[in-house]
Motif scaffolding. Sequence first.
Motif, PDB file in Angstrom:
ATOM      1  N   ASP A 190     -12.097  -3.418   5.520  1.00  0.00           N
ATOM      2  CA  ASP A 190     -10.814  -2.931   5.006  1.00  0.00           C
ATOM      3  C   ASP A 190     -10.864  -2.124   3.720  1.00  0.00           C
ATOM      4  O   ASP A 190      -9.824  -1.894   3.104  1.00  0.00           O
ATOM      5  CB  ASP A 190      -9.880  -4.132   4.774  1.00  0.00           C
ATOM      6  N   GLU A 191     -12.039  -1.753   3.289  1.00  0.00           N
ATOM      7  CA  GLU A 191     -12.098  -1.028   2.018  1.00  0.00           C
ATOM      8  C   GLU A 191     -12.682   0.366   2.207  1.00  0.00           C
ATOM      9  O   GLU A 191     -13.362   0.883   1.328  1.00  0.00           O
ATOM     10  CB  GLU A 191     -12.878  -1.861   0.993  1.00  0.00           C
ATOM     11  N   LYS A 217      -0.855  -1.895  12.605  1.00  0.00           N
ATOM     12  CA  LYS A 217      -1.689  -1.721  11.421  1.00  0.00           C
ATOM     13  C   LYS A 217      -2.200  -3.065  10.937  1.00  0.00           C
ATOM     14  O   LYS A 217      -1.447  -4.021  10.814  1.00  0.00           O
ATOM     15  CB  LYS A 217      -0.869  -1.091  10.293  1.00  0.00           C
ATOM     16  N   GLU A 218      -3.461  -3.084  10.628  1.00  0.00           N
ATOM     17  CA  GLU A 218      -4.032  -4.308  10.073  1.00  0.00           C
ATOM     18  C   GLU A 218      -4.326  -4.087   8.601  1.00  0.00           C
ATOM     19  O   GLU A 218      -5.414  -4.366   8.124  1.00  0.00           O
ATOM     20  CB  GLU A 218      -5.341  -4.642  10.788  1.00  0.00           C
ATOM     21  N   THR A 219      -3.385  -3.520   7.907  1.00  0.00           N
ATOM     22  CA  THR A 219      -3.650  -3.186   6.510  1.00  0.00           C
ATOM     23  C   THR A 219      -3.875  -4.428   5.682  1.00  0.00           C
ATOM     24  O   THR A 219      -3.179  -5.425   5.836  1.00  0.00           O
ATOM     25  CB  THR A 219      -2.469  -2.428   5.898  1.00  0.00           C
ATOM     26  N   GLY A 220      -4.842  -4.317   4.812  1.00  0.00           N
ATOM     27  CA  GLY A 220      -5.096  -5.372   3.835  1.00  0.00           C
ATOM     28  C   GLY A 220      -5.452  -6.659   4.502  1.00  0.00           C
ATOM     29  O   GLY A 220      -5.992  -6.704   5.590  1.00  0.00           O
ATOM     30  N   ARG A 221      -5.178  -7.718   3.824  1.00  0.00           N
ATOM     31  CA  ARG A 221      -5.523  -9.024   4.376  1.00  0.00           C
ATOM     32  C   ARG A 221      -4.233  -9.758   4.656  1.00  0.00           C
ATOM     33  O   ARG A 221      -3.773 -10.541   3.903  1.00  0.00           O
ATOM     34  CB  ARG A 221      -6.342  -9.827   3.386  1.00  0.00           C
ATOM     35  N   HIS A 246      -7.623   2.382   5.099  1.00  0.00           N
ATOM     36  CA  HIS A 246      -8.433   1.176   4.937  1.00  0.00           C
ATOM     37  C   HIS A 246      -9.677   1.189   5.818  1.00  0.00           C
ATOM     38  O   HIS A 246     -10.713   0.670   5.441  1.00  0.00           O
ATOM     39  CB  HIS A 246      -7.598  -0.069   5.268  1.00  0.00           C
ATOM     40  N   ASN A 247      -9.527   1.719   7.027  1.00  0.00           N
ATOM     41  CA  ASN A 247     -10.604   1.646   8.019  1.00  0.00           C
ATOM     42  C   ASN A 247     -11.289   2.984   8.187  1.00  0.00           C
ATOM     43  O   ASN A 247     -10.646   3.967   8.558  1.00  0.00           O
ATOM     44  CB  ASN A 247     -10.023   1.227   9.382  1.00  0.00           C
ATOM     45  N   SER A 288      -1.884  -2.467  -3.761  1.00  0.00           N
ATOM     46  CA  SER A 288      -1.177  -3.148  -2.672  1.00  0.00           C
ATOM     47  C   SER A 288       0.321  -3.230  -2.965  1.00  0.00           C
ATOM     48  O   SER A 288       1.138  -2.958  -2.102  1.00  0.00           O
ATOM     49  CB  SER A 288      -1.771  -4.534  -2.422  1.00  0.00           C
ATOM     50  N   LYS A 289       0.687  -3.564  -4.176  1.00  0.00           N
ATOM     51  CA  LYS A 289       2.110  -3.669  -4.512  1.00  0.00           C
ATOM     52  C   LYS A 289       2.591  -2.329  -5.077  1.00  0.00           C
ATOM     53  O   LYS A 289       2.812  -2.177  -6.293  1.00  0.00           O
ATOM     54  CB  LYS A 289       2.338  -4.814  -5.488  1.00  0.00           C
ATOM     55  N   TYR A 319       0.795  -1.226   0.000  1.00  0.00           N
ATOM     56  CA  TYR A 319       0.000   0.000   0.000  1.00  0.00           C
ATOM     57  C   TYR A 319       0.830   1.281   0.000  1.00  0.00           C
ATOM     58  O   TYR A 319       0.529   2.239   0.697  1.00  0.00           O
ATOM     59  CB  TYR A 319      -0.978  -0.029   1.181  1.00  0.00           C
ATOM     60  N   LYS A 377      -8.136   5.545  -1.562  1.00  0.00           N
ATOM     61  CA  LYS A 377      -8.482   4.217  -1.068  1.00  0.00           C
ATOM     62  C   LYS A 377      -9.928   3.871  -1.413  1.00  0.00           C
ATOM     63  O   LYS A 377     -10.232   2.792  -1.921  1.00  0.00           O
ATOM     64  CB  LYS A 377      -8.290   4.149   0.454  1.00  0.00           C
ATOM     65  N   SER A 418       1.736 -10.271   4.820  1.00  0.00           N
ATOM     66  CA  SER A 418       0.620 -10.436   3.893  1.00  0.00           C
ATOM     67  C   SER A 418       1.142 -11.018   2.597  1.00  0.00           C
ATOM     68  O   SER A 418       2.306 -10.838   2.247  1.00  0.00           O
ATOM     69  CB  SER A 418      -0.075  -9.113   3.615  1.00  0.00           C
ATOM     70  N   ILE A 458      -6.018   4.486   9.472  1.00  0.00           N
ATOM     71  CA  ILE A 458      -5.379   4.306   8.172  1.00  0.00           C
ATOM     72  C   ILE A 458      -6.490   4.331   7.135  1.00  0.00           C
ATOM     73  O   ILE A 458      -7.653   4.113   7.470  1.00  0.00           O
ATOM     74  CB  ILE A 458      -4.622   2.961   8.106  1.00  0.00           C
ATOM     75  N   LEU A 516      -7.766   1.039  12.959  1.00  0.00           N
ATOM     76  CA  LEU A 516      -6.769   2.084  13.147  1.00  0.00           C
ATOM     77  C   LEU A 516      -6.982   3.227  12.170  1.00  0.00           C
ATOM     78  O   LEU A 516      -7.743   3.121  11.221  1.00  0.00           O
ATOM     79  CB  LEU A 516      -5.379   1.486  12.966  1.00  0.00           C
ATOM     80  N   HIS A 557     -13.732  -8.374   4.087  1.00  0.00           N
ATOM     81  CA  HIS A 557     -12.847  -7.294   3.654  1.00  0.00           C
ATOM     82  C   HIS A 557     -13.647  -6.084   3.196  1.00  0.00           C
ATOM     83  O   HIS A 557     -13.288  -4.942   3.505  1.00  0.00           O
ATOM     84  CB  HIS A 557     -11.973  -7.803   2.498  1.00  0.00           C
ATOM     85  N   ASN A 581       0.447  -9.901  -0.101  1.00  0.00           N
ATOM     86  CA  ASN A 581       0.638  -8.832  -1.087  1.00  0.00           C
ATOM     87  C   ASN A 581       1.989  -8.141  -0.928  1.00  0.00           C
ATOM     88  O   ASN A 581       2.244  -7.117  -1.548  1.00  0.00           O
ATOM     89  CB  ASN A 581      -0.506  -7.815  -1.048  1.00  0.00           C
TER      90      ASN A 581
END
Lengths: 378, 378, 378, 378
Positions: free
Chosen positions: C88-89, C374-378, D130-131, B236-237, B30, B229, C5, D128, D126, C84, C7
């Motif tokens: 997370d989106e 951080k819990e970014t992404g999956r 995403h959330n 992600s990459k 990200y 976002k 992750s 960020i 958090l 997700h 990713n």
Amino acid sequence: MQFGSDNQTGASTRVLETITAANVGHTHGYGEDEWTERAVDALRETFQCDLDAFFVSTGTAANTLALSCLVQSWETILCHAQSHIIIDESTAPEFFTGGARLVGLAHGEGKLSVRHLKNYFLSAGLDIPHNPQSRALSITQATELGLVYTADEIAELTFVARQHNLSVHMDGARFSNAVAALDCAPADLTWKAGVDVLCLGATKNGCLAAEAVVFFKRDIAKQFVHRRKRAGHLLSKGRFYGSQIIGWLQDEHWLELAHNANLQATRLSETLSSIPGVRIVWPTQANEVFAVMPKQMAVHLKSVGADFYEWGHESLPRDVHIGEDEAFIRLVTSFTTEDNHVDNFCEVANGHKLTQAQLPGSKEKNRNACGKEKETGR
Amino acid sequence: MQFGSDNQTGASTRVLETITAANVGHTHGYGEDEWTERAVDALRETFQCDLDAFFVSTGTAANTLALSCLVQSWETILCHAQSHIIIDESTAPEFFTGGARLVGLAHGEGKLSVRHLKNYFLSAGLDIPHNPQSRALSITQATELGLVYTADEIAELTFVARQHNLSVHMDGARFSNAVAALDCAPADLTWKAGVDVLCLGATKNGCLAAEAVVFFKRDIAKQFVHRRKRAGHLLSKGRFYGSQIIGWLQDEHWLELAHNANLQATRLSETLSSIPGVRIVWPTQANEVFAVMPKQMAVHLKSVGADFYEWGHESLPRDVHIGEDEAFIRLVTSFTTEDNHVDNFCEVANGHKLTQAQLPGSKEKNRNACGKEKETGR
Amino acid sequence: MQFGSDNQTGASTRVLETITAANVGHTHGYGEDEWTERAVDALRETFQCDLDAFFVSTGTAANTLALSCLVQSWETILCHAQSHIIIDESTAPEFFTGGARLVGLAHGEGKLSVRHLKNYFLSAGLDIPHNPQSRALSITQATELGLVYTADEIAELTFVARQHNLSVHMDGARFSNAVAALDCAPADLTWKAGVDVLCLGATKNGCLAAEAVVFFKRDIAKQFVHRRKRAGHLLSKGRFYGSQIIGWLQDEHWLELAHNANLQATRLSETLSSIPGVRIVWPTQANEVFAVMPKQMAVHLKSVGADFYEWGHESLPRDVHIGEDEAFIRLVTSFTTEDNHVDNFCEVANGHKLTQAQLPGSKEKNRNACGKEKETGR
Amino acid sequence: MQFGSDNQTGASTRVLETITAANVGHTHGYGEDEWTERAVDALRETFQCDLDAFFVSTGTAANTLALSCLVQSWETILCHAQSHIIIDESTAPEFFTGGARLVGLAHGEGKLSVRHLKNYFLSAGLDIPHNPQSRALSITQATELGLVYTADEIAELTFVARQHNLSVHMDGARFSNAVAALDCAPADLTWKAGVDVLCLGATKNGCLAAEAVVFFKRDIAKQFVHRRKRAGHLLSKGRFYGSQIIGWLQDEHWLELAHNANLQATRLSETLSSIPGVRIVWPTQANEVFAVMPKQMAVHLKSVGADFYEWGHESLPRDVHIGEDEAFIRLVTSFTTEDNHVDNFCEVANGHKLTQAQLPGSKEKNRNACGKEKETGR
């Protein structure tokens, strides 16, 4: 001498009495009451067909909710360049449609014609995701410039619209005035001429706050109830709308009111046009008069209490030029306008003696020029 | 003879190699990776200032995300009537801004000028909730018609914008070509000239999919990360974008690529203009050539494999008229265009012998007229 | 010891080589190239049916664009409470659907079941404009908690969905891992089990940035091209997506990559579960391991360079309690995970000697507790 | 025996008379009239502070327009799980905020407490992209379950909200009833307790259609006028709202009306609770009574003309269980409820003789069970 707008009056006595009559007892909420039902029936009778109708409090809500049922958010709506939806409703059309786009046509002309539509389709982007495609046509009846479309003119426009797979919306904020002026059946100007949905304005012509969204093509209406609710336009005490519409339509009260407004506009237009230095810009066909007059005359009229707005020059026909010493103004009559309002206004205008120096075109500048004002509403 | 668009090439070898180099090992996702960080640093060096930058995959995403940071949903954005944001990005601007409106200016002229802005503000609606107010100006550099704005021209436009409290966005899908053409510092064409946010296009000029949204006015950028976002544009990459931008900016690779495109466009324009029956519409200042040629010539070129688009007549200057036997076409060069591509094209064009009957203006109709085609992209 | 992750890796060599191979020569833009076409064909072959497919760069874009084709803005989407799309989106689902609502079900349970759906419909608001109605079900395969749905389980869920007139979306960010785990045909887990649209994630499992939105019910797909364009997700150089998907699907490369990730997750899970003080929360069925371990162990692992995230307690089954001295962590394996990565991690974990005072549940507090990250992404 | 909703009455005589009085003569449109101005002054006096206020026709419009001024589209709003904004306003909050999200708390409890907020912040995602992050708290006064928050309770909630940088909205559809019940100054329950914006409902308690959006924190209000216009909620004949509010506030008429409703609710609650087989679920603190009664009793009441709604079981406290033979109902009193309405209802309920077989819990099934009905509005 109040010619600012036809929304500056209250309600007609008859409409107010019907509101009061409807105030008695319990009813179900959210438009599931008897008054709402009867109002829809009254519309069915008026338009002589089996339609769906819903009520909201403003013309902007009516127009934009209706349009949101016609197009996807990646499509466009064709309309006159001076139409209320593109000029006076903020970005409400974008909001309600989720971001669809208005395309204004016929710059510098009084009405939309088949020619404008055909030219547009000739130059429109291709049917690829890059270019938004038109999916609706919006016609204003009477127009923002005080003109009316005949039934034939409407049918011609909707014919071309249909050829290109467009739905047809009519902004009828002054539909009453158009019907009164053309003296024909409401059906002839709407569904018989190819209109899919009419926003029938009652507020300007005798109600307090009531606009009917009338779906002649009923399958479009299915989503309306959801859109109305999520826009905060579903009134709990539905009888407030229902009673207004019933009182307004009964015994052709609405047309009676519109006839008065039209009549006074015609009187105003005729008398004004005979005053030296005053020109009428478009033929006065409904209840609006657009005139060019010496600035000093406009200033004087205001100084003695006359109320009216100066109007935007971008609406003018290309061959009409406004001198620096001239004012371009709009005068609107309503169901409450009386002979003496018009007469007084014209007398003041006529009585305003212009010295040589004040004549439009003279070299000496006017000192107290009538400044640009708010052009709120129509 | 591929002149359809500069987005029809792949990536430059150097850019591709940098992608490959960045493919090794683990990084955080990200955009919190070293490649992304280094790419932002490279932009800071290129523009010689302390900017914020974010990367997305398309010009539409870059432009509309940037614009959504500049205006509220009830405001408008001024732009050229032929700008990509108004013509070629569907209703993306409305989608991203929540329904703000684009206002196209300068119909029939090649570039925006101070005069267009001033005229607009003269006739714009008043600052009341009914009339949407302008809050941003969007300038395209190089323009959709192949022209460039000098640093002075940009500064003049942004000065007027600032007077009316407008932020300034630059659509730089072909910013490389403009910098290469003007031979001046990137800073001079952007923040030093009053630009608040630049959408720097890299895709058309050597990358696979990479556009940088560069905020010179950094407080605007705060909301960008949230908007990116929720629009699904946070990759992600992130190193995929970072590596492209690094490879592209290093050693002025981006300008080298743009110089080639511009050079070939100039060659093409000059040779074409010497062919009987061919007219160049706007001066060729970047990497696009707009030409009018006999329809038969265009048909013949296509028949032997040349690729290009016919272009919309609504973009033409008012004094340029296209005969029925003529085609109005756009030719785009890129970093991969070589001398022989241009030479071959011109030879075929020149070698196409027109009989008397085929000369533009002759009464006999062309039978195999070159039809209107997709005008996708730029 | 990179388990943050899937990713955080680059692309597989094979995918990168296909991108490079596709970089040659001119193609048409905007997905009208041969590579894109061939990628769709490859998907048709893989799923053994005549589907429509489109490519975008992120899972968020894929999911939310797909969902926006399934519901109106006044409707709701049922999904797992830990999905997700809801966690997370950001508010991307609301953005793309124009304001539709997500309803999270199955709090504290690992998977959606028919029971959750039935209970929901029992208590759902009535079909009146006040209460938003459900029109879509979203299933995640493999789930955010590392579980997989069997073909039968999916068919049961979609059967109930269909009874209530819901369309079915599958978030397949880790669909590869589910197919590899279940060892069944992709068709069995999708259209044959009642799925209408699958978002097939390729990015986490070997691509750089490529997600396929696969419409099995093709009439839904009609609006997708418009929605994709106006969201800025129509790439000009479409071959970038096309080539990735081709390289990824060819010779079952995608399943080979997923098999490795799953295998390493299983190894990791098995070894960890034998370490004193470590508990595995859900069965390890795909490429994610959820474990509870002493906080000191987690801190130590991080201190020697292991990368992983602590996970939110709200996802835990109701009967799983985390002591104050424990950490709840997620470990994700990928196509690049090797035996020694897993072995090293487990050795470090196992080798971490806990003194009596450090044992979970002891009264002495840990001083260097592993903070929430951080819990970014999956 | 009309206890369906307090929106099923008309307007109070006094309010109707003020509407009629305001109907005379010309005024400026769009809220720039004397009646609107005086109404805002009346609110300033009532709340004893210098506030901004705007009027709309529905509670949904008031709530969602107000909320849209508090959060960005990528943020969330905390509210009670049974709040009107999350249950009964379709997806209006999403529509008006451009896609922000509601988060319902306190499932199975009657009111929001500091504990709910604190727990939420413990487990929230958090900060960020995403959330989605919370930026507003919405409190309903009186609540949808007929309870009231004391001034201290509100202050405690807003204190925690402020700590987390949240603005505070109060849905005051039944604010009158809360003020009447608590017998304290309106200021104490609002700005003095930390409320930023109050949606003061007048429709349910004596008006036809009038809700005031009252901004105590005035800088928030700046955007309101634009949002109201683009939502079609700017009435042209503003005096319609102004006159209602003036008539309603004058001489504490609004509190007099609310006192009657509350008094009758208390009477109803007390008498019902003494009838065998009837339980009151929450204390009756305002004008709503929530009761559990034998299904046969409910059926019988309906059969003799009583009007009320069964209510959703998901709102119930966790320790309250409804037997299969029981009905969970809501009874709402209003300013028009009279002693004999309550007395008659209780007499019928009390007089309904239950045979052994009809007693709740008996094995014989009721044949004419009182089915689930529309739960429109509050």
